[in-house]
Scaffold this motif. Structure first.
Motif, PDB file in Angstrom:
ATOM      1  N   ASN A   1      -9.282   8.846  -5.203  1.00  0.00           N
ATOM      2  CA  ASN A   1      -8.930   8.541  -3.821  1.00  0.00           C
ATOM      3  C   ASN A   1      -8.078   7.286  -3.679  1.00  0.00           C
ATOM      4  N   VAL A   2      -8.376   6.234  -4.449  1.00  0.00           N
ATOM      5  CA  VAL A   2      -7.641   4.972  -4.327  1.00  0.00           C
ATOM      6  C   VAL A   2      -7.557   4.294  -5.681  1.00  0.00           C
ATOM      7  N   LEU A   3      -6.402   3.729  -5.955  1.00  0.00           N
ATOM      8  CA  LEU A   3      -6.196   2.894  -7.138  1.00  0.00           C
ATOM      9  C   LEU A   3      -5.726   1.528  -6.656  1.00  0.00           C
TER      10      LEU A   3
ATOM     11  N   ILE B   1      -1.911  -1.118  -3.845  1.00  0.00           N
ATOM     12  CA  ILE B   1      -2.941  -0.097  -3.639  1.00  0.00           C
ATOM     13  C   ILE B   1      -2.211   1.224  -3.442  1.00  0.00           C
ATOM     14  N   ILE B   2      -2.759   2.296  -3.993  1.00  0.00           N
ATOM     15  CA  ILE B   2      -2.168   3.624  -3.795  1.00  0.00           C
ATOM     16  C   ILE B   2      -3.277   4.596  -3.398  1.00  0.00           C
ATOM     17  N   LEU B   3      -2.998   5.389  -2.363  1.00  0.00           N
ATOM     18  CA  LEU B   3      -3.951   6.381  -1.864  1.00  0.00           C
ATOM     19  C   LEU B   3      -3.404   7.788  -2.080  1.00  0.00           C
TER      20      LEU B   3
ATOM     21  N   LEU C   1       0.851  -1.178   0.000  1.00  0.00           N
ATOM     22  CA  LEU C   1       0.000   0.000   0.000  1.00  0.00           C
ATOM     23  C   LEU C   1       0.893   1.236   0.000  1.00  0.00           C
ATOM     24  N   ALA C   2       0.778   2.039  -1.047  1.00  0.00           N
ATOM     25  CA  ALA C   2       1.582   3.255  -1.166  1.00  0.00           C
ATOM     26  C   ALA C   2       0.754   4.467  -0.752  1.00  0.00           C
TER      27      ALA C   2
END
Length: 194
Positions: free
Chosen positions: A92-94, A116-118, A69-70
Motif C-alpha cells: 500500500n505505501v513505501l 512516499i509512494i502509494l 508523495l507519488a
C-alpha cells in the motif's frame, strides 16, 4: 521539487502601521506527484494529503519539512518493493527517508524528509476489505508513510504499538476512527467464518 522559500527583509505591518514579526511557518510541504494509476477515485486527493500532513505536523510539533508523495499503481510499487525490499509484490505505501542534509550555516530551507509512494489498486482493495472510506484509508497511509520518514518503524511489537498509537492520535485530529479497530473486526469475522 519546487521550493517556495523566499526571503524578505520587509516585515509585515499591523493595522496601526507598526512593523510586526512574521510568524514562522509550521507544518510540512507535501508535493503530490501523479506518477501513474487512476486516482480519480479519491476526490481532492491533494487537499486530503495536505490535511494529513498538517495534522501530523501539529501533533508532532514539526515546524518545517518537505516531502514528495507519488501517487502510483500496483505495478510500479511492486517493482520498487522488489528493488528496495526484496519483495516483488505490491504494497500500500513505501517510504524512502532522505539522508540527513549537511549542516549549512545560515540556511533556513525546510529539510527534505524523503519520498512516499502509494499504490491505488492496493489502497482500493484494502479499504473495501476493511469496509472503511477510501479517503480515510489514504489519509492513514499518508500518516503512516510520514511517520516512517520521521524514523518510526514497526519491526518489533513495541515499535508497532508506539507507531500505531501515534497514527490513531493523529487520525483522530482528522475525525478518522481507529483504523486498527476495523482490521481487528475483519480478522475476527474471518476467524468466526472458518
Amino acid at each position: 521539487m519546487p521550493a517556495s522559500n523566499s526571503s524578505s527583509t520587509t516585515l509585515p505591518v499591523n493595522h496601526s502601521g507598526e512593523p510586526q514579526a512574521e510568524e514562522p511557518p509550521i507544518g510540512l510541504q507535501i508535493d503530490v506527484v501523479h506518477e501513474d494509476g487512476d486516482w480519480t477515485c479519491v476526490p481532492d486527493v491533494e487537499a486530503l494529503v495536505a490535511r494529513s500532513g498538517a495534522a501530523l505536523a501539529e501533533h508532532m510539533a514539526i515546524e518545517s519539512g518537505e516531502v514528495c508523495l507519488a501517487l502510483s499503481n500496483d505495478a510500479q510499487v511492486a517493482g520498487l518493493n522488489a528493488d528496495y525490499r526484496g519483495k516483488p509484490t505490491p504494497t500500500n505505501v513505501l517510504s524512502f527517508p532522505a539522508p540527513p542534509p549537511p549542516s549549512i550555516e545560515g540556511e533556513d530551507a525546510a529539510p527534505f524528509l524523503g519520498d512516499i509512494i502509494l499504490a491505488v489498486e492496493t489502497l482500493q482493495r484494502e479499504a473495501a476489505d476493511l469496509k472503511i472510506p477510501l479517503e480515510h484509508h489514504m489519509q492513514h497511509l499518508v500518516v503512516h508513510g510520514l511517520l516512517h520518514l520521521l524514523g518510526y518503524d514497526h519491526q518489533t511489537d513495541e515499535e508497532a504499538d508506539a507507531m500505531e498509537s501515534l497514527e490513531v492520535e493523529i487520525l483522530a485530529r482528522l475525525g478518522i476512527a481507529n483504523p486498527y479497530a476495523a482490521a481487528e473486526e475483519l480478522a475476527d469475522s474471518r476467524e468466526q467464518g472458518s
